[in-house]
Scaffold this motif. Structure first.
Motif, mmCIF file in Angstrom:
data_model
loop_
_atom_site.group_PDB
_atom_site.id
_atom_site.type_symbol
_atom_site.label_atom_id
_atom_site.label_comp_id
_atom_site.label_asym_id
_atom_site.label_seq_id
_atom_site.Cartn_x
_atom_site.Cartn_y
_atom_site.Cartn_z
ATOM 1 N N LEU A 76 70.763 66.806 -86.637
ATOM 2 C CA LEU A 76 71.991 66.689 -87.407
ATOM 3 C C LEU A 76 73.206 67.122 -86.594
ATOM 4 O O LEU A 76 74.313 66.619 -86.804
ATOM 5 N N LEU A 77 73.018 68.059 -85.657
ATOM 6 C CA LEU A 77 74.111 68.456 -84.769
ATOM 7 C C LEU A 77 74.555 67.270 -83.913
ATOM 8 O O LEU A 77 75.749 67.042 -83.711
ATOM 9 N N PHE A 78 73.598 66.505 -83.416
ATOM 10 C CA PHE A 78 73.940 65.293 -82.680
ATOM 11 C C PHE A 78 74.602 64.268 -83.603
ATOM 12 O O PHE A 78 75.520 63.552 -83.201
ATOM 13 N N ALA A 79 74.120 64.203 -84.851
ATOM 14 C CA ALA A 79 74.599 63.159 -85.764
ATOM 15 C C ALA A 79 76.008 63.432 -86.270
ATOM 16 O O ALA A 79 76.864 62.536 -86.266
ATOM 17 N N ASP A 80 76.260 64.675 -86.734
ATOM 18 C CA ASP A 80 77.572 64.942 -87.340
ATOM 19 C C ASP A 80 78.485 65.792 -86.467
ATOM 20 O O ASP A 80 79.685 65.898 -86.747
ATOM 21 N N GLY A 81 77.930 66.401 -85.408
ATOM 22 C CA GLY A 81 78.747 67.173 -84.472
ATOM 23 C C GLY A 81 79.254 68.490 -85.008
ATOM 24 O O GLY A 81 80.031 69.179 -84.337
ATOM 25 N N SER A 82 78.846 68.895 -86.196
ATOM 26 C CA SER A 82 79.381 70.114 -86.801
ATOM 27 C C SER A 82 78.625 71.346 -86.328
ATOM 28 O O SER A 82 77.447 71.534 -86.658
ATOM 29 N N GLY A 83 79.297 72.192 -85.576
ATOM 30 C CA GLY A 83 78.676 73.433 -85.123
ATOM 31 C C GLY A 83 78.448 74.396 -86.259
ATOM 32 O O GLY A 83 77.396 75.047 -86.347
ATOM 33 N N PRO A 328 77.734 69.855 -67.473
ATOM 34 C CA PRO A 328 77.586 68.391 -67.582
ATOM 35 C C PRO A 328 76.695 67.968 -68.742
ATOM 36 O O PRO A 328 76.989 66.979 -69.438
ATOM 37 N N GLU A 329 75.605 68.703 -68.967
ATOM 38 C CA GLU A 329 74.683 68.317 -70.035
ATOM 39 C C GLU A 329 75.285 68.578 -71.413
ATOM 40 O O GLU A 329 75.088 67.779 -72.332
ATOM 41 N N LEU A 334 77.865 66.307 -76.269
ATOM 42 C CA LEU A 334 79.011 66.246 -77.177
ATOM 43 C C LEU A 334 79.742 64.912 -77.104
ATOM 44 O O LEU A 334 80.726 64.700 -77.820
ATOM 45 N N GLY A 335 79.291 64.034 -76.213
ATOM 46 C CA GLY A 335 79.837 62.682 -76.190
ATOM 47 C C GLY A 335 81.050 62.471 -75.321
ATOM 48 O O GLY A 335 81.765 61.476 -75.476
ATOM 49 N N TYR A 336 81.320 63.379 -74.377
ATOM 50 C CA TYR A 336 82.478 63.205 -73.490
ATOM 51 C C TYR A 336 82.126 62.226 -72.370
ATOM 52 O O TYR A 336 81.072 62.345 -71.748
ATOM 53 N N GLU A 346 84.819 67.433 -67.010
ATOM 54 C CA GLU A 346 86.148 68.033 -66.887
ATOM 55 C C GLU A 346 86.963 67.835 -68.169
ATOM 56 O O GLU A 346 87.724 68.719 -68.573
ATOM 57 N N ARG A 347 86.765 66.694 -68.831
ATOM 58 C CA ARG A 347 87.431 66.475 -70.117
ATOM 59 C C ARG A 347 86.887 67.452 -71.168
ATOM 60 O O ARG A 347 87.654 68.013 -71.977
ATOM 61 N N PHE A 348 85.583 67.652 -71.146
ATOM 62 C CA PHE A 348 84.988 68.621 -72.077
ATOM 63 C C PHE A 348 85.542 70.020 -71.849
ATOM 64 O O PHE A 348 85.950 70.701 -72.805
#
Length: 956
Positions: A76-83, A328-329, A334-336, A346-348
Motif C-alpha cells: 500500500l505504501l507503493f500504491a498510495d505513497g502515504s508514509g 538511488p533505491e 518513490l517514483g523520481y 538528485e531530484r529526490f
C-alpha cells in the motif's frame, strides 16, 4: 497575532474493540480470527499455550500474521505513497498482535477470567508507538499500568507478552508502573514525561488508563509548560549539535537529524503539552499556524514517514541514515525519474532538503508564537522578560522597522505591502546594525514572498541594498542565510532559487549547493576580518589590499549557481554572471572579472592538486590561462574559500601549501619577472629557516641533512613538518634503520599522516598504498620525495576513521605493520588484502574510467591522468600496473573527491624519455582502464593475471 484559544485536555484514547479490529483489518490482520486461532491452539495443543508445542504453534501463527501485515503495508505504501498511512497501518497491526496475545495469556494460558481489584492491568503504548505510528523497524514502547504494586498474575502476563514479542524479533522497551509511580517519575524525569505524554490504551482496563490520563494532565502538565518547552528545545539543540548542526548534510539522518522527524515530533510534543491539541488542524484553530503552514506540517510529516518506512523495508532493519547507498533505491521506490541535468536521486534529495527547510520554517513560526504567548500568559515569565529586555527602540532613518531585544522587527503588518523594497532593506538594516531577526518579522516575510516579483528584481535600490548585504564587513553569511531560509534569496536571485536544497550525488560534497555557497562566503568574510592570518597568510594579505572585494563576494555567490544543468556549470555560471552583475551594480570591468572567476574557478585547485608544480611547463600553462596578477590574486582567495566550504576534513595544510607554491611560482611570470620573492630566494630562505630550526644540531650533521633534500621538498613541505621529519630521519639513522615509519594524527583536520622512509624502488609506492588498502584506509594525499642518497621519503595522508586518538593510532599502527611486512616480503599483497574488513562501498556510484596520456603538460615527462571510481587497493593496483608497463614514476599527485579519484602520474620510460609511441600509448591506456573495469588479477586480487594483460598486450 491572534489570541490563542487553549483547547481542553484531549480525551483518553480508549477506542472500542470494534474500532481497533476495523483498523487491524485495514492493516491486514483479522483480529477476531487471530484471537479465535489462538484459542484453538490452546485447546488442542498438549499442555495448552504454555507448552513447547503450543508456544511453537503460537509463534508460527503470529509470525505469519505480522509478515502478512507488513507485506500489505509495503504494498500500500507503493500504491498510495502515504508514509503516515503506512506507519498507522503498522501500528494498528501491532495493536492487534498485542491485544490478541494479552487476551490469549489472560483467558487461555493463565485462566484469569475474574480479576481482583489489584490484578487489573492496562497495556499502554507510549512514545512513538503511542502516537499511533510505527516504522517497520521501530521500537515498541509499552507501559504496563497497574492500580497497585505488581501481582503474580500481572507479572506472568507481562512476561508472556514480552517474551513472545522478543521471540518474534521486535525490539521492545517496557516499564511496569502504578499510576502513582507514573506521576512521580514524570515530574522528576523529562524523558519519562515526554513518553507518557504520548499515551494510548492498547488493551486492558480503560478506567485505569483514564485515571492516568486525568492525573497526568492535572498533576504533571498543568502550569509546567515553560519548563517543558525549555527542556525540549535544549534537547533539540543538543541533538543537532551531535549530528551536525545543519539540515543540509547530504547523508541526512531522517529520524534524528535537523529538519527530520524528531524535529516535527518536538513541535507536536510542545503543542500537545502547551496548547492541549492533538492535530495540526487544531494548531490553526489555536492561532499558531495558518492553514498553509498546517498543510506544510502534514506534508512534511507524511513525506518523512514515507522515506523512513521505505528505508526500513529496503534494509530489513531500523536504518535511519539516508546514505548514498540507499538514496538511488529510495528515489526509485518513490517514483523520481531523471530530468535534464538532474538524476532521479538528485531530484529526490532536493525534495528531501526542501521538506527539511519547511520543518525549520515551521519550527521558527511555532517558537515565535510560543514566545509571544508565554510573555502574555505567564506572569512570572512576563515580568522576567520585561526586566531583562529593553523596550523596542527605533532604527535611525526608518519608521518601518524597530529593534526588539537586539532583533529587527516590523513596526506594522503592512510594511512590505506598501514598499516591497523593504523585503531587501530589512536585511541591509540588520547587517548594518548587527541585529538578529525577530521571528514575527521572518513570519511576515514568508507570507509576503509574492511581492518579490520582476519589478522588485529590477529595482535599482533593491539591488544596491542586496549587494550591501552580500558584501557586509561583519557577517554576510548570517544575513544571506536568513534571507535564504525566509525564501527571499531564491526569489530575488532566481538562478539561486534553482540550486536551493540541491545535492550533488557524490561522496565529496558534504552539503547542498546553496549551503556550500553560503559557507564559502562565510570563509571569505573570516579571511577579510583577519581570522585566518596565520593559517592562510597569502589570502589574508590579498584581501587587505584588494580593490575588488565586491567581485570576490559576487563570484563566490555565483561560482556553483549553474549546478544541475545539462551543460558545464562553469560555462553556464559565467553566462549568468554576465547577465546578473550589471543588475547588481557592478561596472563592465567588474562584471567581466566576475564572469572569468566563475568560468575558471576550478583552474587553480586542479592545477595545484593534479599537476607537478616543480615542472616549469605547469607554471607557464597556468600563467597563460590567468594572464594578470589581479586575476591570480582573486582566484587564489576564491579557491581557498571554495575548498574550505566543501566539508569537514577537505581542507588541510598540504593543500594550502600547494596553492601558495602555485601562487609564488606564477607571480613572477605575470609581473614580467618581478616577484616579491623569487623561487631561488624562497629556496634559499627555506633552507635557512630549517637550519635555524635545527640550530641545536652539530653543524656538520645539520648541513649534511639539509643536503639530503632536493629543492621541491623545501618549497612544498611546511616548516613545522620539515622539522618533525628531520627528527624522524635523525632517529632512524641513530637506530640504523633502513626502513622506518612514523604516525601523526590531526583531529581538527580529520586526518592521519603516515611517514615512510625506505630505499627507493619502482614498486615502493604500490606497496605502501597496498598496506593502507589492506586496513581499509582511504588515501587523501600522497607526497613522494626522493632524496639525494637514493632513499625515498613518502608522506601518506589518510582520512581519519575514529574520533578518539587512541583508536586512530591503533589503526595507524596496523597500517604501518602492513606496509613493513609488504616491503620486507613477509606478506604478499593479495593475502594481506584478503584479510581486510569490508570498507564502505561506493557501489551506488557509476563513473566511466578515463585515461589521458599528455605530452604537452611537461617538457621532459609524460603525464598519465586517470579518473574513475575509487575502491580499496586502487592506487596500489594503478602504481603496480604502471611498473608492469616499464614506466618510471617521477611524481604522483593523488586527488580523491569522495568516491571519485583523479590521479596524475609524471612518468618516463626506463631510459628517462617521454612516451611518444602511439601503439605504446594505446597499450598503457588499455592496461590502466583494465585496472578499473577488471580488478581481478591486479595486485589487490588473489587471482593471477596473465602476462600479456599485465603488459597491456591486446588479446588475439
Amino acid at each position: 497575532m491572534s489570541q490563542v484559544r487553549r483547547a481542553s485536555p484531549p480525551a483518553a484514547s480508549t477506542d472500542s474493540r470494534a474500532d481497533r479490529d476495523a483498523a487491524a483489518t485495514e492493516a491486514g490482520i483479522d483480529a477476531s480470527a487471530l484471537r479465535r486461532d489462538l484459542s484453538v491452539i490452546a485447546a488442542v495443543a498438549e499442555g495448552g499455550g504454555l507448552s513447547a508445542e503450543g508456544r511453537t504453534q503460537v509463534l508460527s501463527l503470529l509470525r505469519r500474521a505480522i509478515e502478512g501485515a507488513r507485506a500489505r503495508a509495503e504494498a500500500l505504501l507503493f500504491a498510495d505513497g502515504s508514509g503516515l498511512g503506512c506507519a498507522a497501518r503498522l501500528s494498528a497491526a501491532q495493536d492487534a498482535m498485542i491485544g490478541a496475545i494479552f487476551d490469549f495469556a489472560r483467558h487461555e494460558v493463565f485462566n484469569a477470567a475474574n480479576l481482583s481489584a489489584g490484578e487489573h492491568m492496562a497495556v499502554v503504548a507510549v512514545g512513538g508507538y503511542g502516537r499511533g505510528t510505527l516504522a517497520p523497524g521501530s521500537d515498541i514502547d509499552l507501559l504496563f499500568l497497574l492500580p497497585y504494586k505488581q501481582t503474580a498474575l500481572g507479572e506472568q502476563i507481562a512476561e508472556f507478552l514480552l517474551y513472545l514479542l522478543w521471540d518474534l524479533g521486535f525490539k521492545v522497551g517496557h516499564a511496569t508502573r502504578t499510576v502513582d509511580e507514573c506521576i512521580r517519575q514524570a515530574r522528576a524525569d523529562m524523558t519519562i514525561r515526554t513518553s507518557i505524554l504520548e499515551r494510548r490504551l492498547v488493551v486492558g482496563d480503560a478506567a485505569l488508563f483514564e485515571e492516568l490520563d486525568r492525573r497526568f494532565d492535572a498533576e504533571v502538565v498543568e502550569g509546567t509548560s515553560a519548563e517543558f518547552i525549555a527542556a525540549k528545545l535544549a534537547e533539540r539543540d543538543a541533538r543537532h549539535a551531535k549530528l551536525g548542526d545543519t539540515r543540509y548534510l547530504v547523508e541526512p539522518n531522517v529520524k534524528e537529524g535537523k529538519g527530520g522527524l524528531r524535529d516535527l515530533n518536538s513541535l507536536f510534543w510542545i503543542a500537545k503539552y502547551h496548547y492541549r491539541v492533538e492535530t495540526s488542524e487544531a494548531l490553526v484553530a489555536a492561532g499558531v499556524f495558518s492553514r498553509r503552514e498546517a498543510g506544510l506540517f502534514r506534508k512534511a510529516d507524511d513525506f518523512l514517514w514515507a522515506v523512513r518506512c521505505h528505508m526500513h523495508f529496503l534494509t530489513g532493519k531500523a536504518e535511519e541514515r539516508l546514505s548514498f547507498d540507499l538514496q538511488p533505491e529510495i528515489a526509485e521506490r518513490l517514483g523520481y525519474t531523471a530530468h535534464p541535468g538532474l538524476r532521479g536521486v538528485e531530484r529526490f534529495m532536493k525534495h528531501y532538503f526542501l521538506i527539511a527547510k519547511d520543518v525549520g520554517d515551521l519550527t521558527r513560526i511555532f517558537c515565535a508564537t510560543l514566545e509571544e504567548q508565554q510573555a502574555k500568559e505567564a506572569p512570572g515569565l512576563r515580568n522576567l522578560v520585561r526586566s531583562l529586555r529593553p523596550r523596542s527602540r527605533k532604527i535611525p532613518g526608518t519608521l518601518d522597522f524597530l529593534v526588539d531585544n537586539n532583533r529587527i522587527t516590523v513596526s506594522a503588518p503592512d510594511v512590505f505591502a506598501k514598499d516591497p523594497v523593504n523585503l531587501i532593506r530589512i536585511f541591509k538594516l540588520a547587517a548594518a546594525h548587527r541585529l538578529e531577526y525577530h521571528p514575527d518579522a521572518l513570519k511576515l516575510i514568508r507570507r509576503s514572498l509574492r511581492l518579490v516579483d520582476k519589478a522588485l528584481r529590477e529595482n535599482r535600490e533593491a539591488n544596491a541594498l542586496f549587494l550591501d548585504v552580500l558584501t557586509d564587513r561583519n557577517d554576510p553569511e548570517l544575513h544571506l542565510r536568513r534571507m535564504n531560509e525566509a525564501g527571499v534569496l531564491g526569489r530575488f536571485i532566481r538562478e539561486f532559487g534553482k540550486i536551493v536544497a540541491m545535492m550533488q550525488f557524490n561522496m565529496y560534497h558534504h552539503y547542498t549547493v546553496d549551503e556550500h555557497l553560503l559557507r564559502s562566503i562565510a570563509v571569505l568574510s573570516q579571511i577579510e576580518r583577519g581570522l585566518f592570518r596565520e593559517e592562510m597568510p597569502v589570502s589574508s594579505d590579498i584581501m587587505q589590499g584588494t580593490r575588488d572585494r565586491r567581485v570576490l563576494y559576487v563570484a563566490l555567490l555565483l561560482h556553483d549557481i549553474a549546478k544541475g544543468r545539462p551543460e558545464d556549470h562553469s560555462t553556464a555560471g559565467a553566462r549568468i554572471a554576465r547577465d546578473l552583475c550589471p543588475r547588481l551594480g557592478l561596472d563592465e570591468r567588474e562584471s567581466e572579472l566576475t564572469a572569468w572567476l566563475v568560468q575558471d574557478h576550478l583552474l587553480m585547485s586542479m592545477t595545484a592538486q593534479q599537476r607537478d608544480l616543480n615542472d616549469r611547463k605547469t607554471i607557464l600553462d597556468f600563467a597563460e590561462r590567468v594572464q594578470t596578477l589581479d586575476r591570480l590574486k582573486l582566484l587564489t582567495v576564491l579557491t581557498v574559500c571554495d575548498i574550505r566550504a566543501v566539508g569537514p576534513g577537505v581542507w588541510n595544510g598540504w593543500k594550502g601549501q600547494l596553492l601558495r607554491n602555485l601562487y609564488w611560482e606564477s607571480e613572477p611570470i605575470l609581473t614580467g619577472g618581478f616577484s616579491q620573492v623569487s623561487r631561488q630566494q624562497r629556496y634559499t630562505h627555506a633552507k635557512a629557516r630549517l637550519a635555524a630550526e635545527l640550530a641545536e644540531w652539530p653543524e656538520g650533521e645539520r648541513n649534511a641533512y639539509i643536503e639530503l633534500h632536493y629543492p621541491n621538498y623545501f618549497l612544498t613541505v611546511p616548516l613545522e613538518d620539515q622539522r618533525r621529519q628531520a627528527e624522524f630521519l635523525r632517529s632512524a639513522a641513530a637506530e640504523g634503520k633502513e626502513l622506518a615509519t612514523s604516525v601523526r594524527t590531526d583531529g581538527y583536520q580529520a586526518m592521519t599522516e603516515l611517514t615512510v622512509l625506505a630505499p627507493d624502488h619502482p614498486r615502493l609506492l604500490s606497496l605502501i598504498t597496498g598496506g593502507c588498502a589492506a586496513a581499509g584506509a582511504n588515501i587523501a594525499d600522497a607526497q613522494i620525495f626522493t632524496m639525494t642518497d637514493g632513499r625515498a621519503l613518502d608522506i601518506i595522508t589518510l582520512n581519519r576513521a575514529f574520533e578518539r586518538d587512541e583508536d586512530e593510532l591503533r589503526r595507524a599502527e596496523r597500517i604501518v605493520r602492513n606496509i613493513c611486512d609488504l616491503i620486507q616480503g613477509k606478506e604478499a599483497m593479495p593475502q594481506l588484502l584478503a584479510k581486510r574488513k569490508t570498507a564502505r562501498s561506493a557501489s551506488a556510484f557509476s563513473i566511466k574510467p578515463r585515461v589521458t596520456i599528455d605530452n604537452a603538460l611537461s617538457n621532459q615527462l609524460t603525464v598519465l591522468e586517470v579518473e574513475g571510481l575509487d575502491r580499496p587497493g586502487l592506487l596500489s593496483d594503478l602504481t603496480g600496473a604502471i611498473s608492469d608497463l616499464n614506466l618510471d614514476i617521477r611524481s604522483a599527485h593523488i586527488s580523491t573527491y569522495g568516491e571519485k579519484v583523479i590521479d596524475s602520474f609524471y612518468v618516463t620510460d626506463l631510459t628517462g624519455m617521454k612516451i611518444t609511441s602511439e601503439s605504446r600509448g594505446e597499450r598503457i591506456e588499455r592496461r590502466l582502464i583494465q585496472v578499473f573495469e577488471e580488478p581481478e588479477g591486479e595486485l589487490s586480487s588473489p587471482a593471477v593475471m596473465p602476462s600479456p594483460r599485465a603488459f597491456g598486450i591486446p588479446a588475439k
